[in-house]
Design a protein around this motif. Structure first.
Motif, PDB file in Angstrom:
ATOM      1  N   UNK A 134     -13.365  -6.814   0.045  1.00  0.00           N
ATOM      2  CA  UNK A 134     -13.658  -6.323   1.392  1.00  0.00           C
ATOM      3  C   UNK A 134     -12.956  -7.164   2.451  1.00  0.00           C
ATOM      4  N   UNK A 135     -12.934  -8.462   2.237  1.00  0.00           N
ATOM      5  CA  UNK A 135     -12.265  -9.348   3.197  1.00  0.00           C
ATOM      6  C   UNK A 135     -10.756  -9.118   3.186  1.00  0.00           C
ATOM      7  N   UNK A 136     -10.179  -9.001   2.016  1.00  0.00           N
ATOM      8  CA  UNK A 136      -8.730  -8.791   1.920  1.00  0.00           C
ATOM      9  C   UNK A 136      -8.360  -7.427   2.505  1.00  0.00           C
ATOM     10  N   UNK A 137      -9.131  -6.398   2.190  1.00  0.00           N
ATOM     11  CA  UNK A 137      -8.826  -5.057   2.717  1.00  0.00           C
ATOM     12  C   UNK A 137      -8.929  -5.032   4.239  1.00  0.00           C
ATOM     13  N   UNK A 138      -9.945  -5.660   4.782  1.00  0.00           N
ATOM     14  CA  UNK A 138     -10.101  -5.715   6.240  1.00  0.00           C
ATOM     15  C   UNK A 138      -8.905  -6.416   6.874  1.00  0.00           C
ATOM     16  N   UNK A 139      -8.499  -7.517   6.286  1.00  0.00           N
ATOM     17  CA  UNK A 139      -7.363  -8.263   6.820  1.00  0.00           C
ATOM     18  C   UNK A 139      -6.070  -7.460   6.709  1.00  0.00           C
ATOM     19  N   UNK A 140      -5.853  -6.831   5.563  1.00  0.00           N
ATOM     20  CA  UNK A 140      -4.627  -6.049   5.387  1.00  0.00           C
ATOM     21  C   UNK A 140      -4.522  -4.927   6.409  1.00  0.00           C
TER      22      UNK A 140
END
Length: 138
Positions: A50-56
């Protein structure tokens, strides 16, 4: 300066609530994630994803705005070198994370929800940070 402090406070509170809601303030969940050969708990992978997807999705859009909402300019690291110091620090971080099941954010959030392990971990973590400061001053 006051706007930056309010933004940092709100961001930290959002992060802490997210950690608490996802159960990541419980060191046993993290240790379960790291126990890939035993009783593996994949819940941390969903939080990380979730953190990586939000950042991407959002980070490039935010950077394209040119100016942050609560500061004069973006202050991004230009440090991209992988050296012995980075590898050594990452190894120590990983060893500590694997032993305790805490990294700094969940440990501080753990204090907020009364996790007894965090009461021991956070002072030790601060001691390590102070030791680092003392060594780098010498």
């Amino acid at each position: 300066m006051k706007r930056i402090m309010i933004a940092a406070l709100l961001s930290g509170a959002l992060f802490g609530v997210g950690l608490a809601m996802s159960g990541m303030v419980d060191a046993r969940r993290v240790l379960g994630f790291l126990d890939v050969a035993g009783n593996f708990d994949p819940s941390l992978a969903f939080v990380l994803g979730g953190a990586v997807a939000t950042t991407l999705v959002l980070f490039p859009r935010v950077i394209r705005t040119g100016t942050p909402l609560f500061a004069d300019a973006f202050r991004l690291s230009s440090y991209a070198k992988v050296d012995r110091r980075l590898i050594g620090g990452a190894a120590l971080f990983g060893i500590g994370w694997g032993i305790a099941g805490y990294c700094p954010g969940p440990a501080l959030a753990g204090l907020g929800v009364g996790a007894s392990e965090a009461l021991w971990f956070v002072p030790a973590m601060l001691g390590g940070a102070l030791l680092h400061r003392a060594i780098n001053r010498a």
